[in-house]
Enzyme design. Structure first.
Site, PDB file in Angstrom:
ATOM      1  CB  VAL A  46      -0.962   0.013   1.217  1.00 23.60           C
ATOM      2  CG1 VAL A  46      -1.752   1.322   1.276  1.00 23.60           C
ATOM      3  CG2 VAL A  46      -1.917  -1.172   1.153  1.00 23.60           C
ATOM      4  CB  CYS A  47       4.092   2.021   1.707  1.00 21.94           C
ATOM      5  SG  CYS A  47       3.679   1.498   3.390  1.00 21.94           S
ATOM      6  N   PRO A  48       3.761   2.240  -1.460  1.00 22.64           N
ATOM      7  CG  PRO A  48       4.373   0.526  -2.941  1.00 22.64           C
ATOM      8  CD  PRO A  48       4.070   0.816  -1.496  1.00 22.64           C
TER       9      PRO A  48
END
EC number: 1.11.1.26
Length: 187
Positions: A46-48
């Site tokens: 999810v972070c990128p």
């Protein structure tokens, strides 16, 4: 305890920005709007998507006078490696702060102590170093940078227009409210 209307605490860290390692402290944040965007870890899922979405709004945030500091408990070396290998992260032009000691993450109260990772936390800090907006979401829920832009515009508006407030879903140029005794019960 809420961090709203509290001053950011002192910190010192190294960030990766524009191909360089740069040292930053709370003094570098003073005098401008700042967005601290905490995320759990480099090389995740999810972070990128969140960081790329934030990059897509970075020019707008800069035009509004804000600087962005993405923060995780990874090192600045890890940020550089991620930037070099991920197509999404390779676009990033804002600060990618390494907080391996967890100082900044703890200062903003988003550390998962049992994991050594940050929660997904977003903080908007005014030019006086005071936290005006905060949002924390669970691990699997990504944030929306367009909504962050809207919230920053609202925070700037109320700072520049004391005595006025922005209602739900307020967009720049729309009507605001001026709280008063005459307005009680009329909304």
């Amino acid at each position: 305890m809420s961090l709203i209307n509290t001053a950011i605490k002192p910190f010192k860290a190294t960030a990766f920005k524009n191909g360089q390692f740069v040292d930053i402290t709370e003094a570098d944040v003073a005098g401008k709007w700042a967005i601290f965007f905490f995320y759990p870890a480099d090389f995740t899922f999810v972070c990128p998507t969140e960081l790329e979405d934030l990059q897509n709004e970075y020019a707008t945030l800069k035009e509004l006078g804000a600087e962005v500091y993405s923060v995780s408990t990874d090192t600045h070396f890890s940020h550089k490696a991620w930037h070099a290998t991920s197509p999404a992260i390779g676009k990033i032009q804002y600060y990618m702060v390494g907080d391996q000691t967890g100082t900044i993450t703890r200062n903003f109260d988003v550390m998962r102590e049992n994991e050594g990772l940050a929660d997904r936390g977003t903080f908007v800090v005014d030019p006086d170093g005071i936290i005006q907006i905060m949002e924390t979401t669970c691990e699997g829920v990504g944030r929306n940078a367009s909504e962050l832009v809207r919230k920053l515009k609202a925070a700037i508006y109320i700072r520049n227009n004391p005595g006025e407030v922005c209602p739900a879903k307020w967009e720049e140029g729309e009507a605001v409210l001026a709280p008063s005794l005459d307005l009680v019960g009329k909304i």
